[in-house]
Design a protein around this motif. Sequence first.
Motif, PDB file in Angstrom:
ATOM      1  N   ASP A   1     -10.323  14.885   4.933  1.00  0.00           N
ATOM      2  CA  ASP A   1      -9.350  15.810   4.375  1.00  0.00           C
ATOM      3  C   ASP A   1      -8.396  15.076   3.427  1.00  0.00           C
ATOM      4  O   ASP A   1      -7.628  14.209   3.847  1.00  0.00           O
ATOM      5  CB  ASP A   1      -8.562  16.456   5.516  1.00  0.00           C
ATOM      6  N   THR A   2      -8.453  15.419   2.155  1.00  0.00           N
ATOM      7  CA  THR A   2      -7.499  14.865   1.186  1.00  0.00           C
ATOM      8  C   THR A   2      -6.339  15.837   0.918  1.00  0.00           C
ATOM      9  O   THR A   2      -5.350  15.452   0.306  1.00  0.00           O
ATOM     10  CB  THR A   2      -8.193  14.547  -0.147  1.00  0.00           C
ATOM     11  N   GLY A   3      -6.493  17.064   1.400  1.00  0.00           N
ATOM     12  CA  GLY A   3      -5.478  18.082   1.122  1.00  0.00           C
ATOM     13  C   GLY A   3      -4.220  17.948   1.945  1.00  0.00           C
ATOM     14  O   GLY A   3      -3.184  18.543   1.605  1.00  0.00           O
ATOM     15  N   ALA A   4      -4.272  17.191   3.052  1.00  0.00           N
ATOM     16  CA  ALA A   4      -3.091  17.055   3.914  1.00  0.00           C
ATOM     17  C   ALA A   4      -2.200  15.890   3.500  1.00  0.00           C
ATOM     18  O   ALA A   4      -1.180  15.627   4.151  1.00  0.00           O
ATOM     19  CB  ALA A   4      -3.541  16.860   5.366  1.00  0.00           C
ATOM     20  N   PHE A   5      -2.543  15.205   2.432  1.00  0.00           N
ATOM     21  CA  PHE A   5      -1.821  14.003   1.990  1.00  0.00           C
ATOM     22  C   PHE A   5      -0.340  14.273   1.775  1.00  0.00           C
ATOM     23  O   PHE A   5       0.044  15.272   1.152  1.00  0.00           O
ATOM     24  CB  PHE A   5      -2.448  13.482   0.702  1.00  0.00           C
ATOM     25  N   LEU A   6       0.497  13.394   2.306  1.00  0.00           N
ATOM     26  CA  LEU A   6       1.950  13.477   2.145  1.00  0.00           C
ATOM     27  C   LEU A   6       2.412  12.294   1.299  1.00  0.00           C
ATOM     28  O   LEU A   6       2.375  11.149   1.759  1.00  0.00           O
ATOM     29  CB  LEU A   6       2.644  13.423   3.505  1.00  0.00           C
ATOM     30  N   ARG A   7       2.828  12.565   0.102  1.00  0.00           N
ATOM     31  CA  ARG A   7       3.307  11.470  -0.747  1.00  0.00           C
ATOM     32  C   ARG A   7       4.564  10.830  -0.147  1.00  0.00           C
ATOM     33  O   ARG A   7       4.729   9.615  -0.180  1.00  0.00           O
ATOM     34  CB  ARG A   7       3.590  11.986  -2.160  1.00  0.00           C
ATOM     35  N   ASP A   8       5.414  11.672   0.412  1.00  0.00           N
ATOM     36  CA  ASP A   8       6.643  11.198   1.063  1.00  0.00           C
ATOM     37  C   ASP A   8       6.713  11.814   2.453  1.00  0.00           C
ATOM     38  O   ASP A   8       7.139  12.962   2.614  1.00  0.00           O
ATOM     39  CB  ASP A   8       7.867  11.583   0.244  1.00  0.00           C
TER      40      ASP A   8
ATOM     41  N   LEU B   1       0.827  -1.203   0.000  1.00  0.00           N
ATOM     42  CA  LEU B   1       0.000   0.000   0.000  1.00  0.00           C
ATOM     43  C   LEU B   1       0.864   1.257   0.000  1.00  0.00           C
ATOM     44  O   LEU B   1       0.594   2.208  -0.750  1.00  0.00           O
ATOM     45  CB  LEU B   1      -0.933   0.000   1.213  1.00  0.00           C
ATOM     46  N   GLU B   2       1.894   1.262   0.832  1.00  0.00           N
ATOM     47  CA  GLU B   2       2.759   2.444   0.895  1.00  0.00           C
ATOM     48  C   GLU B   2       3.410   2.721  -0.450  1.00  0.00           C
ATOM     49  O   GLU B   2       3.524   3.876  -0.877  1.00  0.00           O
ATOM     50  CB  GLU B   2       3.829   2.257   1.972  1.00  0.00           C
ATOM     51  N   ARG B   3       3.838   1.674  -1.138  1.00  0.00           N
ATOM     52  CA  ARG B   3       4.450   1.858  -2.454  1.00  0.00           C
ATOM     53  C   ARG B   3       3.460   2.471  -3.439  1.00  0.00           C
ATOM     54  O   ARG B   3       3.809   3.364  -4.217  1.00  0.00           O
ATOM     55  CB  ARG B   3       4.947   0.509  -2.979  1.00  0.00           C
ATOM     56  N   GLU B   4       2.198   2.019  -3.378  1.00  0.00           N
ATOM     57  CA  GLU B   4       1.205   2.506  -4.331  1.00  0.00           C
ATOM     58  C   GLU B   4       0.808   3.949  -4.071  1.00  0.00           C
ATOM     59  O   GLU B   4       0.661   4.738  -5.002  1.00  0.00           O
ATOM     60  CB  GLU B   4      -0.024   1.592  -4.309  1.00  0.00           C
ATOM     61  N   ILE B   5       0.626   4.333  -2.806  1.00  0.00           N
ATOM     62  CA  ILE B   5       0.196   5.706  -2.544  1.00  0.00           C
ATOM     63  C   ILE B   5       1.364   6.696  -2.622  1.00  0.00           C
ATOM     64  O   ILE B   5       1.144   7.904  -2.657  1.00  0.00           O
ATOM     65  CB  ILE B   5      -0.530   5.840  -1.187  1.00  0.00           C
ATOM     66  N   SER B   6       2.592   6.171  -2.666  1.00  0.00           N
ATOM     67  CA  SER B   6       3.761   7.044  -2.827  1.00  0.00           C
ATOM     68  C   SER B   6       4.111   7.274  -4.291  1.00  0.00           C
ATOM     69  O   SER B   6       4.983   8.114  -4.590  1.00  0.00           O
ATOM     70  CB  SER B   6       4.978   6.431  -2.113  1.00  0.00           C
ATOM     71  N   ALA B   7       3.465   6.542  -5.188  1.00  0.00           N
ATOM     72  CA  ALA B   7       3.790   6.652  -6.614  1.00  0.00           C
ATOM     73  C   ALA B   7       3.481   8.060  -7.127  1.00  0.00           C
ATOM     74  O   ALA B   7       2.513   8.694  -6.699  1.00  0.00           O
ATOM     75  CB  ALA B   7       3.002   5.621  -7.409  1.00  0.00           C
ATOM     76  N   PRO B   8       4.263   8.590  -8.051  1.00  0.00           N
ATOM     77  CA  PRO B   8       4.092   9.975  -8.524  1.00  0.00           C
ATOM     78  C   PRO B   8       2.701  10.273  -9.076  1.00  0.00           C
ATOM     79  O   PRO B   8       2.191  11.377  -8.886  1.00  0.00           O
ATOM     80  CB  PRO B   8       5.157  10.094  -9.615  1.00  0.00           C
ATOM     81  N   GLY B   9       2.065   9.328  -9.736  1.00  0.00           N
ATOM     82  CA  GLY B   9       0.767   9.610 -10.347  1.00  0.00           C
ATOM     83  C   GLY B   9      -0.428   9.332  -9.456  1.00  0.00           C
ATOM     84  O   GLY B   9      -1.572   9.520  -9.878  1.00  0.00           O
ATOM     85  N   TYR B  10      -0.196   8.940  -8.210  1.00  0.00           N
ATOM     86  CA  TYR B  10      -1.315   8.579  -7.340  1.00  0.00           C
ATOM     87  C   TYR B  10      -2.111   9.815  -6.936  1.00  0.00           C
ATOM     88  O   TYR B  10      -1.542  10.833  -6.539  1.00  0.00           O
ATOM     89  CB  TYR B  10      -0.813   7.857  -6.091  1.00  0.00           C
TER      90      TYR B  10
END
Length: 361
Positions: free
Chosen positions: A343-350, A116-125
């Motif tokens: 809240d989707t705006g606080a999302f941290l890709r990394d 899951l972490e790999r997928e939500i960290s992907a650049p296009g997610y």
Amino acid sequence: MQRADRHWVERGRGAVSNPAGRFEAARLEATDDGWGALDEPPRRAETTLTADRPRHAITRNDSPDVPFDQSVNPYQGCEHGCIYCFARPSHSYWNLGPGLDFETRLFHKPGLAQLLEREISAPGYVCKPINLGANTDPYQPAEREHRTTRQLLEVLLAHRHPVTIVTKGALILRDLDLLADLASRRLVSVVVSLTTLDDELKRALEPRAASPRARLRVIAGLAAAGVPVTAMMAPVIPALNDHEIEALLDAAAGHGATRAGFMPLRLPGEVANLFEAWLREHYPLRAARVLGLVRDMRGGRLNDPRFGHRMRGEGHYAQLLSARFAAACRRFDLDSSRIVPLDTGAFLRDPAAPRQADLFS
């Protein structure tokens, strides 16, 4: 190969038979060998857990009847054994049956949190709420040992990713620390399935799920920690638990739920035959009445798979259920349309990357 299917009531299990999966090419038939083998009870169905290593963590759907389009399922099959479970037919994709196999031959997913972490960290997610519990319960008994659901929550919290959870398992209170933190950031909402307040009915209908009192304690514990809680009466079964609508919503509101929802019984695929066999075993005098009212909601059939109809039903009885439920929600201040915005705006890709606030700390 499937064992021969036999009708047998086993304490602590929901299904009273174990039909073969619909994709099986071979069928076994129980026959008398002259030694009274058919008079002996089948071997007790023990729970087994097998590791499954999927390629992807996130499952996506585009159903107009489902309020999310991303989900993660920590387990396949469910030991709770709810006889009405719509997910039972999915076990056929493992060449297993929707009956006792679904309740006993389970699959867990090592490394799912890392996937899951790999997928939500992907650049296009693109960050959208992820649901846990869309197919089978993320807090079924196997979670005590494997802790997959907790690991998923840890990843989602680190990434400030919104999540919704559907469960009837009291084990969710173990993760109250994570859930409270997520809730303080508007990143979580929980739906607690509350089907009945009758212990006897619960034991037959959902044999290994938490008791009604335990689920009310879950609602209270979550609410006290600031976690938004919806009580979901699913399914509403005609002539079996439909009389409980008002009492159930009263109890849910009294324990801190702020929203409520319901779903009339639906019986997709093999679930129809499994449910009918269960009903005739446990409630034979009500069977004709229950099935007749289900058909009344489903256009004369036991299931209507059409989008826009399958979750609500139609006809006079379905309209009556909707009217009663709406009235009870108004009475107990459980607004079924009240949305909990996440809240989707606080999302941290990394999460490890430097952030603006960190530069001046």
